[in-house]
Design a protein around this motif. Structure first.
Motif, short mmCIF file in Angstrom:
data_model
loop_
_atom_site.label_atom_id
_atom_site.label_comp_id
_atom_site.label_asym_id
_atom_site.label_seq_id
_atom_site.Cartn_x
_atom_site.Cartn_y
_atom_site.Cartn_z
N GLY A 447 0.78 -1.23 0.00
CA GLY A 447 0.00 0.00 0.00
C GLY A 447 0.81 1.28 0.00
N SER A 448 2.13 1.18 -0.05
CA SER A 448 2.95 2.40 -0.05
C SER A 448 2.94 3.04 -1.43
CB SER A 448 4.38 2.08 0.36
OG SER A 448 5.21 3.22 0.26
N PRO A 449 2.86 4.39 -1.52
CA PRO A 449 2.85 5.04 -2.83
C PRO A 449 4.21 5.02 -3.53
CG PRO A 449 2.91 6.69 -1.09
CD PRO A 449 2.75 5.36 -0.41
N ILE A 450 5.25 4.62 -2.83
CA ILE A 450 6.57 4.50 -3.43
C ILE A 450 7.08 3.09 -3.21
CG2 ILE A 450 7.20 6.93 -3.21
CD1 ILE A 450 8.59 6.31 -0.63
N ALA A 451 7.99 2.66 -4.08
CA ALA A 451 8.54 1.30 -3.98
C ALA A 451 9.56 1.27 -2.85
CB ALA A 451 9.18 0.90 -5.31
N VAL A 452 9.13 0.89 -1.65
CA VAL A 452 10.00 0.85 -0.48
C VAL A 452 9.70 -0.42 0.30
CG1 VAL A 452 8.35 2.26 0.81
CG2 VAL A 452 10.71 2.09 1.60
N GLY A 453 10.75 -1.02 0.86
CA GLY A 453 10.58 -2.28 1.56
C GLY A 453 11.23 -2.29 2.93
N ALA A 454 11.16 -3.46 3.57
CA ALA A 454 11.59 -3.60 4.95
C ALA A 454 13.08 -3.44 5.13
CB ALA A 454 11.14 -4.96 5.50
N THR A 455 13.87 -3.78 4.11
CA THR A 455 15.33 -3.68 4.24
C THR A 455 15.90 -2.45 3.57
OG1 THR A 455 15.63 -5.08 2.29
CG2 THR A 455 15.62 -6.18 4.43
N ASP A 456 15.06 -1.60 3.05
CA ASP A 456 15.55 -0.35 2.46
C ASP A 456 16.17 0.53 3.53
OD1 ASP A 456 15.32 0.12 -0.36
OD2 ASP A 456 13.15 -0.14 -0.15
N ILE A 457 17.29 1.14 3.20
CA ILE A 457 17.86 2.20 4.04
C ILE A 457 17.63 3.52 3.30
CG2 ILE A 457 19.55 0.71 5.17
CD1 ILE A 457 21.66 1.70 3.24
N LEU A 458 18.01 4.61 3.91
CA LEU A 458 17.66 5.91 3.35
C LEU A 458 18.20 6.10 1.94
CD1 LEU A 458 18.10 8.26 6.45
CD2 LEU A 458 15.97 7.64 5.30
N ILE A 459 19.42 5.66 1.69
CA ILE A 459 20.01 5.90 0.38
C ILE A 459 19.32 5.07 -0.69
CG2 ILE A 459 21.81 4.15 0.63
CD1 ILE A 459 22.08 7.61 -1.09
N SER A 460 18.90 3.84 -0.38
CA SER A 460 18.16 3.05 -1.36
C SER A 460 16.74 3.58 -1.51
CB SER A 460 18.14 1.57 -0.94
OG SER A 460 17.49 1.39 0.30
N LEU A 461 16.20 4.18 -0.45
CA LEU A 461 14.90 4.84 -0.57
C LEU A 461 15.00 6.04 -1.51
CD1 LEU A 461 11.95 5.30 0.30
CD2 LEU A 461 12.82 6.57 2.28
N VAL A 462 16.08 6.79 -1.42
CA VAL A 462 16.29 7.92 -2.34
C VAL A 462 16.32 7.42 -3.78
CG1 VAL A 462 17.98 9.64 -3.08
CG2 VAL A 462 17.47 9.37 -0.66
#
Length: 506
Positions: A447-462
């Motif tokens: 349900g997140s509007p961006i492709a983000v997961g449990a092991t993402d850190i800030l730089i991979s979220l960027v």
């Protein structure tokens, strides 16, 4: 001396030639900031290298230029983008947005005449059309409007030769059918429309259903009568709230920074990623440090035989490229086909990479395998630098092994390795390669509007926000990058401050 001066002249000539090429290219596309910066760099370079007094400057100047271009400019440009809505649908100027909206809403003009058409290719490989209009040949591309081609040749009603262009054969047209059918070539007057083709031999006139009124700055849909006006946020918006697809880049203030905490769709995943980033960086440093220290103490004892061979084997993981190691571990941890489940665990299907907690555990484990050799190397060197007289004095005082480690070894060790631990924390805080190549940040939050997961850190979220979330949100990604920069800088400053206090105490 003369030969050295001649070599210097040749190098400066090449640098000036490259600089003048950049200046000319920037002038052609209207990048005045790049042009001015390049002129300044060229003037300073010639002054420094032709002056006999600027001895130190001759060595410092290249490094300062690279620092300016690849560090300071990057930081400044990222900060600028973070205060804009730059991203998908908002990556050009207002004039470009108007032209794009009109072009994307073109329909074939009813009962319009057909034009004999030939597909051509320019010197740079860009596709274009050559059409016959009232006996005259017009040629143009997607970037260049139709213009007269008086020297073109016509045979049996078809254009067979156009100076400066290559006429495509039937086979070449078939090979690039998708590109040709999506190509539009316009006229000088935007209101005249454009030519498109479906078969590569006949062109038809298309005009936009949208019209732009430059006086009022509005776009009107001639089919429905809906008027789109500038909403002040980089889009053309109708009264019902609908907007045209293409917008333009405008400043949004601190909206990108506040959105991470105020937008309920983003704040939850963002805070989860923020907490995991700190936990991942801390656990990565702690686990690799203590495992490396354990092996360093164990194999630093003179009673251990074959210490050199064992030490060489222990640093082998450090020799593997991190990207390759991440891909290999991703395969080893595969739920159904991985070596660990199939061979070591007898065919079990443990979801190492698809369960949120097991994925985090797997990331820590892989990073432990990759990182402990580095800690083993630096702690081995630090241990060998501690004087044996200190340990002899402790033994005379009756101190046991645990007390010696807590009161002597660890404090003296921290003086040497604390700066390296801070650097390791900063590295793991931005350890994009490990996350991306082992889990790709997954498993994703539903349900997140961006492709983000449990092991993402800030730089991979960027990275995900900028490139992998369906829409590219460069402004929001830049705001996150600025926050990472501030966090890492603050943590490093606090860490080095505590390191100085430790040195003063000891």
């Amino acid at each position: 001396m003369g030969r050295f001066f001649l070599v210097k002249l040749v190098i400066l000539a090449l640098i000036n030639a490259l600089g003048l090429f950049v200046v000319f290219s920037a002038w052609q596309v209207g990048h005045w900031g790049v042009l001015a910066a390049m002129v300044v760099i060229l003037v300073v370079a010639n002054w420094v290298y032709f002056s006999r007094r600027m001895i130190a400057g001759k060595y410092l100047f290249p490094g300062l230029v690279f620092l300016l271009v690849f560090q300071l400019f990057t930081i400044a440009f990222t900060a600028y983008i973070s205060f804009t809505n730059y991203g998908t649908g908002h990556n050009a100027s207002r004039e470009d947005a108007v032209a794009a909206n009109l072009a994307q809403n073109e329909n074939r003009v009813p009962d319009s005449p057909s034009y004999p058409l030939t597909v051509v290719s320019g010197p740079d490989g860009e596709l274009g059309f050559a059409i016959i209009d009232d006996g005259a040949v017009l040629v143009g591309t997607a970037e260049q409007a139709f213009a007269d081609a008086p020297d073109a040749s016509i045979t049996d009603g078809d254009v067979t030769e156009v100076p400066g262009y290559d006429v495509l054969t039937f086979g070449e047209v078939l090979e690039q059918q998708n590109e040709i059918t999506s190509l539009r070539v316009g006229f000088d007057d935007v209101d005249e429309g454009s030519i498109r083709t479906q078969d590569g031999s006949t062109g038809y006139l298309h005009r936009s259903v949208l019209t732009y009124d430059e006086a009022t700055g509005t776009i009107t849909d001639t089919d429905t009568g809906v008027v789109y006006t500038d909403n002040g946020e980089g889009s053309f918006q109708a009264e019902d709230g609908s907007t045209l697809l293409v917008g333009w880049r405008v400043g949004v203030g601190f909206e990108n920074f506040t959105k991470m905490f105020t937008d309920s769709r983003l704040s939850g995943p963002f805070l989860s990623v923020l907490v995991w980033t700190f936990a991942f960086a801390f656990l990565s440093v702690a686990t690799t440090f203590f495992l490396g220290l354990f092996f360093a103490i164990a194999f630093n004892h003179p009673a251990v035989r074959g210490r050199r061979v064992i030490r060489s084997l222990l640093i082998l993981p450090y020799a593997f490229p991190g990207i390759l190691a991440g891909l290999v571990w991703a395969g080893l941890l595969n739920r159904r086909f991985g070596f660990i489940n199939q061979v070591l665990l007898g065919g079990a299907e443990i979801p190492w990479l698809t369960d949120p907690w097991l994925a985090k555990l797997s990331i820590i484990g892989v990073n432990l395998w990759l990182g402990f050799p580095y800690m083993f190397i630096i702690t081995t060197g630090a241990l060998q630098a501690i004087s044996s007289d200190v340990y002899e004095a402790a033994k005379i005082d009756g101190a046991r092994a645990g007390r010696v480690f807590r009161s002597i070894t660890l404090p003296l060790l921290m003086i040497s390795v604390a700066p390296l631990l801070i650097a390791s924390f900063a590295f793991n805080f931005n350890n994009f390669n490990l996350i991306y190549f082992v889990t790709e940040g997954g498993p994703n939050f539903p349900g997140s509007p961006i492709a983000v997961g449990a092991t993402d850190i800030l730089i991979s979220l960027v990275y995900s926000v900028a490139f992998e979330s369906g829409t590219q949100q460069f402004g929001l990604a830049s705001a996150m990058a600025i926050m990472i920069f501030i966090m890492v800088g603050l943590i490093s400053w606090l860490g080095f401050r505590q390191t100085r206090k430790l040195e003063e105490v000891l």
